[in-house]
Design a protein around this motif. Structure first.
Motif, PDB file in Angstrom:
ATOM      1  N   GLN A  50       0.818  -1.219   0.000  1.00 57.61           N
ATOM      2  CA  GLN A  50       0.000   0.000   0.000  1.00 57.61           C
ATOM      3  C   GLN A  50       0.854   1.273   0.000  1.00 57.61           C
ATOM      4  O   GLN A  50       0.475   2.272  -0.591  1.00 57.61           O
ATOM      5  CB  GLN A  50      -0.945   0.009   1.209  1.00 57.61           C
ATOM      6  N   SER A  51       2.010   1.226   0.663  1.00 54.19           N
ATOM      7  CA  SER A  51       2.835   2.431   0.765  1.00 54.19           C
ATOM      8  C   SER A  51       3.417   2.855  -0.580  1.00 54.19           C
ATOM      9  O   SER A  51       3.551   4.038  -0.860  1.00 54.19           O
ATOM     10  CB  SER A  51       3.960   2.232   1.781  1.00 54.19           C
ATOM     11  N   SER A  52       3.748   1.908  -1.436  1.00 55.32           N
ATOM     12  CA  SER A  52       4.313   2.264  -2.743  1.00 55.32           C
ATOM     13  C   SER A  52       3.256   2.270  -3.848  1.00 55.32           C
ATOM     14  O   SER A  52       3.519   2.698  -4.969  1.00 55.32           O
ATOM     15  CB  SER A  52       5.436   1.295  -3.123  1.00 55.32           C
ATOM     16  N   GLY A  53       2.067   1.773  -3.539  1.00 56.76           N
ATOM     17  CA  GLY A  53       1.022   1.715  -4.553  1.00 56.76           C
ATOM     18  C   GLY A  53       1.325   0.690  -5.626  1.00 56.76           C
ATOM     19  O   GLY A  53       1.052   0.900  -6.803  1.00 56.76           O
ATOM     20  N   ALA A  54       1.889  -0.449  -5.238  1.00 61.27           N
ATOM     21  CA  ALA A  54       2.255  -1.481  -6.203  1.00 61.27           C
ATOM     22  C   ALA A  54       1.806  -2.843  -5.708  1.00 61.27           C
ATOM     23  O   ALA A  54       1.593  -3.059  -4.519  1.00 61.27           O
ATOM     24  CB  ALA A  54       3.758  -1.477  -6.430  1.00 61.27           C
ATOM     25  N   ALA A  55       1.663  -3.751  -6.663  1.00 61.67           N
ATOM     26  CA  ALA A  55       1.336  -5.138  -6.348  1.00 61.67           C
ATOM     27  C   ALA A  55       2.316  -6.015  -7.110  1.00 61.67           C
ATOM     28  O   ALA A  55       2.679  -5.706  -8.244  1.00 61.67           O
ATOM     29  CB  ALA A  55      -0.094  -5.446  -6.765  1.00 61.67           C
ATOM     30  N   THR A  56       2.750  -7.109  -6.489  1.00 61.89           N
ATOM     31  CA  THR A  56       3.688  -8.014  -7.143  1.00 61.89           C
ATOM     32  C   THR A  56       3.035  -9.386  -7.279  1.00 61.89           C
ATOM     33  O   THR A  56       2.662 -10.007  -6.289  1.00 61.89           O
ATOM     34  CB  THR A  56       4.996  -8.124  -6.351  1.00 61.89           C
ATOM     35  N   PHE A  57       2.888  -9.812  -8.524  1.00 58.48           N
ATOM     36  CA  PHE A  57       2.375 -11.142  -8.836  1.00 58.48           C
ATOM     37  C   PHE A  57       3.583 -12.032  -9.079  1.00 58.48           C
ATOM     38  O   PHE A  57       4.519 -11.639  -9.773  1.00 58.48           O
ATOM     39  CB  PHE A  57       1.504 -11.105 -10.088  1.00 58.48           C
ATOM     40  N   SER A  58       3.575 -13.233  -8.520  1.00 60.50           N
ATOM     41  CA  SER A  58       4.714 -14.129  -8.723  1.00 60.50           C
ATOM     42  C   SER A  58       4.243 -15.561  -8.938  1.00 60.50           C
ATOM     43  O   SER A  58       3.173 -15.948  -8.484  1.00 60.50           O
ATOM     44  CB  SER A  58       5.689 -14.044  -7.551  1.00 60.50           C
ATOM     45  N   GLY A  59       5.072 -16.328  -9.631  1.00 62.80           N
ATOM     46  CA  GLY A  59       4.783 -17.720  -9.921  1.00 62.80           C
ATOM     47  C   GLY A  59       3.808 -17.900 -11.063  1.00 62.80           C
ATOM     48  O   GLY A  59       2.633 -17.605 -10.925  1.00 62.80           O
ATOM     49  N   ASN A  60       4.306 -18.329 -12.214  1.00 62.76           N
ATOM     50  CA  ASN A  60       3.455 -18.606 -13.385  1.00 62.76           C
ATOM     51  C   ASN A  60       2.524 -17.449 -13.731  1.00 62.76           C
ATOM     52  O   ASN A  60       1.326 -17.638 -13.935  1.00 62.76           O
ATOM     53  CB  ASN A  60       2.632 -19.881 -13.169  1.00 62.76           C
ATOM     54  N   ARG A  76       5.663  -6.903 -11.393  1.00 62.00           N
ATOM     55  CA  ARG A  76       5.314  -5.818 -10.463  1.00 62.00           C
ATOM     56  C   ARG A  76       4.366  -4.873 -11.203  1.00 62.00           C
ATOM     57  O   ARG A  76       4.691  -4.372 -12.279  1.00 62.00           O
ATOM     58  CB  ARG A  76       6.566  -5.071 -10.020  1.00 62.00           C
ATOM     59  N   VAL A  77       3.196  -4.661 -10.619  1.00 64.78           N
ATOM     60  CA  VAL A  77       2.184  -3.792 -11.214  1.00 64.78           C
ATOM     61  C   VAL A  77       2.199  -2.476 -10.450  1.00 64.78           C
ATOM     62  O   VAL A  77       2.015  -2.463  -9.232  1.00 64.78           O
ATOM     63  CB  VAL A  77       0.779  -4.433 -11.142  1.00 64.78           C
ATOM     64  N   GLU A  78       2.448  -1.390 -11.162  1.00 67.36           N
ATOM     65  CA  GLU A  78       2.457  -0.066 -10.553  1.00 67.36           C
ATOM     66  C   GLU A  78       1.192   0.666 -10.965  1.00 67.36           C
ATOM     67  O   GLU A  78       0.859   0.717 -12.148  1.00 67.36           O
ATOM     68  CB  GLU A  78       3.702   0.707 -10.990  1.00 67.36           C
ATOM     69  N   TYR A  79       0.513   1.212  -9.986  1.00 67.66           N
ATOM     70  CA  TYR A  79      -0.741   1.903 -10.238  1.00 67.66           C
ATOM     71  C   TYR A  79      -0.506   3.403 -10.351  1.00 67.66           C
ATOM     72  O   TYR A  79       0.374   3.966  -9.706  1.00 67.66           O
ATOM     73  CB  TYR A  79      -1.744   1.591  -9.122  1.00 67.66           C
ATOM     74  N   ALA A  80      -1.321   4.048 -11.180  1.00 66.48           N
ATOM     75  CA  ALA A  80      -1.225   5.495 -11.375  1.00 66.48           C
ATOM     76  C   ALA A  80      -1.644   6.198 -10.090  1.00 66.48           C
ATOM     77  O   ALA A  80      -2.468   5.684  -9.326  1.00 66.48           O
ATOM     78  CB  ALA A  80      -2.116   5.927 -12.531  1.00 66.48           C
ATOM     79  N   THR A  81      -1.050   7.362  -9.845  1.00 67.74           N
ATOM     80  CA  THR A  81      -1.401   8.143  -8.663  1.00 67.74           C
ATOM     81  C   THR A  81      -2.238   9.338  -9.082  1.00 67.74           C
ATOM     82  O   THR A  81      -2.151   9.820 -10.201  1.00 67.74           O
ATOM     83  CB  THR A  81      -0.136   8.633  -7.936  1.00 67.74           C
ATOM     84  N   GLY A  82      -3.072   9.801  -8.184  1.00 69.47           N
ATOM     85  CA  GLY A  82      -3.922  10.956  -8.454  1.00 69.47           C
ATOM     86  C   GLY A  82      -5.382  10.585  -8.267  1.00 69.47           C
ATOM     87  O   GLY A  82      -5.767   9.422  -8.332  1.00 69.47           O
ATOM     88  N   ALA A  83      -6.201  11.600  -8.061  1.00 71.68           N
ATOM     89  CA  ALA A  83      -7.621  11.399  -7.764  1.00 71.68           C
ATOM     90  C   ALA A  83      -8.379  10.773  -8.935  1.00 71.68           C
ATOM     91  O   ALA A  83      -9.294   9.981  -8.741  1.00 71.68           O
ATOM     92  CB  ALA A  83      -8.264  12.726  -7.387  1.00 71.68           C
TER      93      ALA A  83
END
Length: 165
Positions: A50-60, A76-83
């Motif tokens: 939550q702090s970096s606004g990213a999610a990491t998918f791993s394995g296949n 690693r999925v990075e999400y856009a910032t802003g309202a």
């Protein structure tokens, strides 16, 4: 007689790389893609930061967007910032045996970064691009999925089949 064969050899040496380069430029056309389509991701594990606004998918990891598929060991999925951008994916950073397939074309590399807003994929590390029986390899492949153009950088090698093969 030696002079004539020497001249022919030089002409062939000069013309062959030009022909290979011209054909290599066409090979990226099949990678044209609509980057505004929804993205579907499946993996063995998901970790959210939550702090970096990213999610990491791993394995296949397999990511689908329209007809395009990207698979890798980790993404690693990075999400856009802003309202106005809540939940929008801005970048995908794939590592560990990355394969990008779209139609009859496929590219493999050690890692890839896909910037959704621009529709640009940059693949690095022992890149191999195949289209039918033709293959190109280099250190880096940059593909613009919106217009189907691409560029390979770093010691480009190609195998181009002729109609006779």
């Amino acid at each position: 007689m030696i002079k004539r064969s020497f001249i022919y050899s030089i002409l062939i040496a000069i013309c062959l790389p030009v022909a290979a380069f011209a054909q290599a430029q066409v090979a990226f056309g099949g990678l044209k893609h609509d980057s505004s389509l929804p993205i579907e991701i499946s993996a063995d594990q998901l970790t959210v930061d939550q702090s970096s606004g990213a999610a990491t998918f791993s394995g296949n990891v397999v990511i689908g967007q329209g007809d395009m598929r990207l698979s890798a060991g980790k993404v690693r999925v990075e999400y856009a910032t802003g309202a106005d951008t809540t939940g929008e994916i801005s970048r995908l950073h794939a590592t560990g045996g990355v394969t990008l397939v779209n139609g009859a074309e496929a590219a493999e590399a050690r890692e890839a970064v896909y910037t959704i807003a621009t529709g640009v994929v940059v693949m690095t590390g022992s890149v191999i691009l195949t289209q039918g029986q033709n293959a190109l390899s280099s250190d880096k492949l940059t593909v613009n999925l919106r217009n189907g153009t691409g560029q390979m950088d770093g010691r480009v090698k190609s195998i181009i089949q002729t109609e006779a093969n």
